[in-house]
Design an enzyme around this catalytic site. Structure first.
Site, PDB file in Angstrom:
ATOM      1  N   ARG A   6       5.587  -8.023   8.213  1.00  0.00           N
ATOM      2  CA  ARG A   6       4.187  -8.324   7.855  1.00  0.00           C
ATOM      3  C   ARG A   6       4.066  -8.924   6.448  1.00  0.00           C
ATOM      4  O   ARG A   6       4.752  -8.496   5.523  1.00  0.00           O
ATOM      5  CB  ARG A   6       3.336  -7.066   7.955  1.00  0.00           C
TER       6      ARG A   6
ATOM      7  N   GLU B   4     -12.506  -1.990  12.138  1.00  0.00           N
ATOM      8  CA  GLU B   4     -12.438  -1.280  10.861  1.00  0.00           C
ATOM      9  C   GLU B   4     -13.570  -1.673   9.917  1.00  0.00           C
ATOM     10  O   GLU B   4     -14.174  -0.820   9.280  1.00  0.00           O
ATOM     11  CB  GLU B   4     -11.079  -1.563  10.202  1.00  0.00           C
TER      12      GLU B   4
ATOM     13  N   TRP C 218      -9.286  -2.080  -5.514  1.00  0.00           N
ATOM     14  CA  TRP C 218      -9.801  -1.141  -4.522  1.00  0.00           C
ATOM     15  C   TRP C 218     -11.223  -0.709  -4.881  1.00  0.00           C
ATOM     16  O   TRP C 218     -11.675   0.360  -4.486  1.00  0.00           O
ATOM     17  CB  TRP C 218      -8.866   0.081  -4.403  1.00  0.00           C
TER      18      TRP C 218
ATOM     19  N   GLU D 175       0.827  -1.211   0.000  1.00  0.00           N
ATOM     20  CA  GLU D 175       0.000   0.000   0.000  1.00  0.00           C
ATOM     21  C   GLU D 175       0.863   1.263   0.000  1.00  0.00           C
ATOM     22  O   GLU D 175       0.624   2.203   0.753  1.00  0.00           O
ATOM     23  CB  GLU D 175      -0.952  -0.012   1.204  1.00  0.00           C
TER      24      GLU D 175
ATOM     25  N   ASP E 222      -8.297  -9.021   4.123  1.00  0.00           N
ATOM     26  CA  ASP E 222      -8.124  -7.883   5.026  1.00  0.00           C
ATOM     27  C   ASP E 222      -9.194  -7.782   6.107  1.00  0.00           C
ATOM     28  O   ASP E 222     -10.099  -6.958   5.983  1.00  0.00           O
ATOM     29  CB  ASP E 222      -8.099  -6.589   4.201  1.00  0.00           C
TER      30      ASP E 222
ATOM     31  N   ARG F 148      -6.157 -10.780  -5.431  1.00  0.00           N
ATOM     32  CA  ARG F 148      -5.496 -10.311  -4.201  1.00  0.00           C
ATOM     33  C   ARG F 148      -5.414 -11.409  -3.148  1.00  0.00           C
ATOM     34  O   ARG F 148      -4.496 -11.436  -2.330  1.00  0.00           O
ATOM     35  CB  ARG F 148      -6.272  -9.087  -3.679  1.00  0.00           C
TER      36      ARG F 148
HETATM   37  O1  GCW Z   1      -6.929  -2.830   6.318  1.00  0.00           O
HETATM   38  C1  GCW Z   1      -5.991  -2.013   5.770  1.00  0.00           C
HETATM   39  C2  GCW Z   1      -6.301  -0.694   6.382  1.00  0.00           C
HETATM   40  C3  GCW Z   1      -5.123   0.234   6.417  1.00  0.00           C
HETATM   41  C4  GCW Z   1      -3.980  -0.506   7.101  1.00  0.00           C
HETATM   42  C5  GCW Z   1      -3.662  -1.758   6.291  1.00  0.00           C
HETATM   43  C6  GCW Z   1      -2.576  -2.583   6.925  1.00  0.00           C
HETATM   44  C7  GCW Z   1      -2.278   0.379   8.505  1.00  0.00           C
HETATM   45  O2  GCW Z   1      -7.367  -0.121   5.695  1.00  0.00           O
HETATM   46  O3  GCW Z   1      -5.496   1.359   7.128  1.00  0.00           O
HETATM   47  O4  GCW Z   1      -2.860   0.300   7.245  1.00  0.00           O
HETATM   48  O5  GCW Z   1      -4.796  -2.567   6.215  1.00  0.00           O
HETATM   49  O6  GCW Z   1      -2.912  -3.525   7.624  1.00  0.00           O
HETATM   50  O7  GCW Z   1      -1.414  -2.308   6.720  1.00  0.00           O
END
Ligand code: GCW
Length: 711
Positions: free
Chosen positions: A337, A406, A555, A304, A378, A349
Site C-alpha cells: 500500500r 468511513e 490529525w 500510522e 484518505d 500530507r
Molecule cells: O482511513 C484510515 C482509517 C484507518 C485505516 C487507514 C488505512 C486500516 O481511519 O482506520 O486503517 O486509513 O487505510 O490504513
C-alpha cells in the site's frame, strides 16, 4: 433463493416453500418479508406470465459435462435462479435434451479468453462458453442478471471480459471478530468456530462476489495481527479458502511486517537480513501447503504506526521485494500500500505518497503491485485523483476504493458511491497526452502493466442484510461491476442493481436510481462542500471542524480547512505547499488558479477570501451557506422520493430505509449547523436571510457532538 434461505429455514420448511413455489402458489417475494439477505441474487418469481412462458420454453434444462467444482456451482446457481424465477424445477443434465431448448455450459478453447465469457444462441440453445471454468461461472451469473431484469433472451448474446485482472475485496477484519471501520455488525468470519464449523454464509458471500466478477479477498485488516500467520489461524483461513476457491476467488492475507520478530522470535525484521528472508520463505511455504492457490500478501508498512522496512533504514521496495521473493515460486503477489505519510509538522500530507513512492518506480520486483487510494489523502467524500497515478509507469499501480462508509455517514447516510469511483477512474492524468485516464493506468493499458488490480475496502459484516444500510449493498455491487468494466455508467449500474435487488417496476426503478445518482453530491454539499475535507482523527462520523488538538498536526481538523479571518482552504499552489506540481500541467491547469478552479475542488487547492466572488455569482461565504443548506434540504427530497415508491419495494426494506433517511436528515442539519456556525466565527458574516436560522448555537452543537462522542 435456496442457498440464501438455507440459514433461515429448516429443511422441512424449505421443502414446503419449494413445493409451493413449484406449483406457483406463492412468489418468493410474498413468502418471506425481505430481510435483504439475498442481495441482488433474489430470483423472485417472474410475475409477468408472457415473460415467464417465453423463458420456460427456451430454458428447460442446464447441460454440463465433467465434474468441476466451479462448473457445478455455475449449473447449481442457474438451477436455483431459474427454478425460483420460473416456478418449476429446471434439471441439470449431462447432455442437451433432444427436442427441448436449454442452457449449455461449455469450457472450450477459442471461446472468450482470460476470465471472460460468451453467450450465444445455437440451435435454439443458449450456450455459455469460456476458456476457463470461472468464465462459465461469470457468464452464468451474467445470464441470470439478464433474466432477472426480464429482458428478451436473445439480447443476452454477447461477449465480455474483465479489464482488470485482480478484482478484490479488502476486509479490515480483526482476529477477535471486530471490523476496523465496519458498520454492519461484526466480522463475517467466525474465527472462533473455524475451521471445524464452516458457516454456509461463506458460500453466499462467495456467490455474491462471483456474481459480479470479484476474484480475490483479503480476509484480515491491513493493521494486521501476526496471529493470522500462526498454526492456529492458518487452518481457519484455509477453511475459508476452501469455500471461496469453488467460486473462483483466491484468498489473500494482510501481513504484519514485524512478524519475524514477534512471531518468529528473531532479533530483527530487517528485510535485507538473511534470517528474516528465510523466515518469510518458510512461512510462505507453510501457507501454500495449507492453501495451494493462496493469492499473496497485502501490506501496510510504515504507516500510522505499523512496522515496516524503514524501521531498518530500508525502502518500501526492499520490504516488498523480500516478500515477493518468498511468493514468486508459487506465483503469489505482493500488494504494497502507498498509504503512507510522515508526522512532519511542515509537510503537506497530500504530497506524501508521491514523495515516498515515485522515486522507487522501477525498483519493485515483477510480482509487486503498489496499491494507491483513489485520492491523495484518505477516502474523503470528494478528492482529486492521487497524483501517483501516472507517475509510476514501471510499477503496476492498483486502485484502492473504500466501500465501507468511513467518511460517508457509516450505515446511516445513503450515499451511492459509483459516481465517486467513476469520477476518479475517468480523471485524465495527461501523462501520455489526452485520454491518459486513471482507468487506463489501473487496467494496465497505458503503461503495459503485466499485473493489474483494483480493491474495495469491504462494507460487509454480520448484519443480516450484509451492509447495515440496505442501500449500501449497491456500493459493493457497483464496485464489482466497475472492477469488471470501468466503462459502465453509474446510472446503468444503479438501474441494474435496483431491478435485481428492489423492484422491476419501471417508474420506481427511475425514482430510486435518481436518488442514488444524486445522493453523493447531496452528501458532499452538507458535509464537505467546495473541496473541504475532514480526515482528522476522531469518530469520522460527527462534525468537529473545531478539533485542534492531537498528537500530530495532520490529525487535527484545522490543519485541513485552514479557516482564518481572511478566508478558508488549503493553499497548494506555488505560494503554498505546491502539491499541484505533482500533476502534469494539463491535468492541473484549471486547478492552479482560483478563478478557473472548478468549485468542487476549490478549497482543496486554494485559500479563498470570504468575500471572493465565485463563478456561481455568490461570494465564498454565501456559496458555502448555499451548499450546506441546500444539501441538507435535499435529504427531504430523498425522503419524499423514497416515500413515493412504498408500494413497489418490500415493506420491511422500505421501512428500514425510511428510518435511516429520517436520521440522515437530522444529521445533515447537524453537519450544516456545525460548519456554518463554526466558520461564521471566522467570516463574521451573516447567514443569508433566505435560510432559516441554525437549530442551536455553536456551543449547543459542540455539546451535542461531545455527547455523541461519549457514547
Ligand atoms: O482511513 C484510515 C482509517 C484507518 C485505516 C487507514 C488505512 C486500516 O481511519 O482506520 O486503517 O486509513 O487505510 O490504513
Amino acid at each position: 433463493m435456496m442457498l440464501f434461505t438455507k440459514t433461515l429455514l429448516s429443511d422441512s420448511v424449505k421443502n414446503l416453500v419449494l413445493l409451493l413455489l413449484f406449483f406457483g402458489f406463492i412468489s418468493n417475494g410474498d413468502a418471506l418479508a425481505d430481510d435483504g439477505y439475498r442481495l441482488w441474487l433474489k430470483y423472485d418469481r417472474i410475475q409477468n406470465a408472457t415473460v415467464r412462458t417465453s423463458y420456460s420454453k427456451s430454458l428447460s434444462f442446464i447441460a454440463i459435462s465433467g465434474n468441476d467444482d466451479i462448473l457445478n456451482n455455475a449449473a447449481k446457481e442457474l438451477q436455483t435462479g431459474l427454478s425460483a424465477m420460473l416456478g418449476k424445477q429446471i434439471p441439470i443434465v449431462k447432455n442437451p435434451v433432444a427436442n427441448q431448448k436449454g442452457i449449455i455450459l461449455s469450457v472450450s478453447a477459442g471461446a472468450a479468453t482470460g476470465d471472460g465469457y460468451a453467450i450465444e444462441m445455437k440451435d435454439g440453445n443458449t450456450v455459455v462458453s469460456a476458456t476457463k471454468e470461472v468464465g462459465v461461472l461469470y457468464g452464468s451469473f451474467a445470464l441470470l442478471r439478464h433474466l432477472q431484469q426480464h429482458l428478451p433472451l436473445e439480447k443476452a448474446v454477447g461477449q465480455s471480459s474483465p479489464k482488470i485482472q485482480l478484482r478484490m475485496l479488502n476486509h479490515w477484519d480483526n482476529p477477535e471478530g471486530t471490523i476496523e471501520r465496519g458498520y454492519a455488525g461484526s466480522s463475517l468470519w467466525k474465527w472462533y468456530e473455524l475451521p471445524e464449523t464452516v458457516d454456509p454464509r461463506y458460500t453466499d458471500y462467495a456467490r455474491a462476489n462471483a456474481s459480479i466478477g470479484i476474484n480475490g479477498t483479503v480476509v484480515n485488516n491491513v493493521n494486521a495481527s501476526a496471529r493470522f500467520l500462526t498454526a492456529e489461524y492458518l487452518p481457519k483461513v484455509a477453511a475459508l479458502a476452501g469455500v471461496f476457491r469453488k467460486y473462483g476467488i483466491k484468498t489473500y492475507l494482510s501481513i504484519h511486517f514485524a512478524a519475524p520478530k514477534t512471531l518468529g522470535g528473531l532479533k530483527t525484521s530487517d528485510p535485507l537480513d538473511p534470517e528474516v528472508r528465510k523466515w518469510w520463505a518458510e512461512k510462505t511455504k507453510e501457507i501454500y501447503r495449507a492453501i495451494p492457490d493462496f493469492g499473496g500478501f497485502l501490506v501496510k508498512a510504515n504507516s500510522e504506526g505499523e512496522p515496516g522496512p524503514q524501521d531498518y533504514g530500508r525502502t518500501h521496495a526492499d520490504g516488498a521485494n523480500m516478500l515477493a521473493e518468498a511468493l514468486a515460486p508459487f506465483n503469489g503477489v505482493v500488494i504494497w500500500r502507498a498509504f503512507v505519510y510522515k508526522a512532519d509538522p511542515n509537510a503537506d500530507r497530500f504530497k506524501a505518497a508521491y514523495e515516498e513512492f515515485a522515486p522507487l518506480d522501477g525498483k519493485f520486483a515483477k510480482n509487486v503491485i503498489v496499491q494507491v487510494k483513489n485520492g491523495p489523502i484518505d477516502f474523503q467524500p470528494r478528492e482529486p485523483f492521487s497524483p501517483l497515478f501516472g507517475n509510476m509507469p514501471r510499477t503496476p499501480l492498483g486502485m484502492e476504493f473504500q466501500l465501507t462508509q468511513e467518511y460517508m455517514g457509516f450505515a446511516t447516510h445513503w450515499v451511492y458511491e459509483a459516481p465517486l469511483f467513476k469520477e476518479c477512474l475517468d480523471a485524465d492524468t495527461y501523462v501520455n497526452g489526452k485520454g491518459s485516464t486513471v482507468a487506463r493506468i489501473v487496467d494496465g493499458s497505458l503503461h503495459n502493466y503485466p499485473l493489474t488490480c483494483i480493491a474495495g475496502v469491504a462494507n460487509t459484516g454480520s448484519d443480516r442484510n450484509w451492509t447495515g444500510h440496505p442501500m449500501a449493498q449497491a456500493n459493493w455491487y457497483a464496485f464489482g461491476r466497475l472492477a469488471w468494466d470501468h466503462t459502465l455508467s453509474p446510472e446503468t449500474i444503479a438501474r441494474e442493481w435496483t431491478q435485481l435487488a428492489l423492484t422491476t417496476e419501471t417508474k420506481a426503478v427511475t425514482a430510486i436510481s435518481d436518488i442514488m445518482l444524486r445522493s453523493r453530491e447531496i452528501y458532499v454539499d452538507y458535509n464537505t462542500p467546495l473541496g473541504l475535507s475532514r480526515p482528522w482523527t476522531g469518530s469520522h462520523y460527527a462534525p468537529e471542524p473545531w478539533q485542534n488538538r492531537s498528537s500530530r498536526p495532520d490529525w487535527t481538523a484545522i490543519y485541513y480547512h485552514r479557516a482564518d479571518s481572511l478566508g478558508l482552504g488549503f493553499d497548494r499552489t506555488t505560494s503554498g505547499s505546491n502539491a499541484l506540481q505533482q500533476y502534469r500541467p494539463k491535468a492541473s491547469s484549471a486547478w492552479l488558479n482560483a478563478e478557473t478552479c472548478p468549485l468542487p475542488y476549490l478549497l482543496w487547492f486554494h485559500h479563498v477570501q470570504w468575500s471572493k466572488q465565485l463563478s456561481s455569482g455568490r461570494n465564498l461565504w454565501d456559496e458555502l451557506c448555499h451548499r450546506f443548506y441546500t444539501g441538507a434540504d435535499s435529504v427531504r427530497w430523498m425522503q419524499k422520493q423514497w416515500a413515493g415508491v412504498s408500494t413497489s419495494v418490500d415493506p420491511a426494506i422500505h421501512a428500514d430505509v425510511s428510518g435511516r433517511l429520517a436520521k440522515q436528515y437530522k444529521e445533515a442539519l447537524w453537519w450544516r449547523d456545525a460548519w456554518v456556525l463554526y466558520l461564521q466565527t471566522f467570516s463574521g458574516k451573516p447567514i443569508p436571510a433566505i435560510y432559516p436560522k441554525p437549530d442551536g448555537t455553536l456551543q449547543q452543537v459542540k455539546e451535542s457532538v461531545n455527547s455523541y462522542l461519549m457514547r
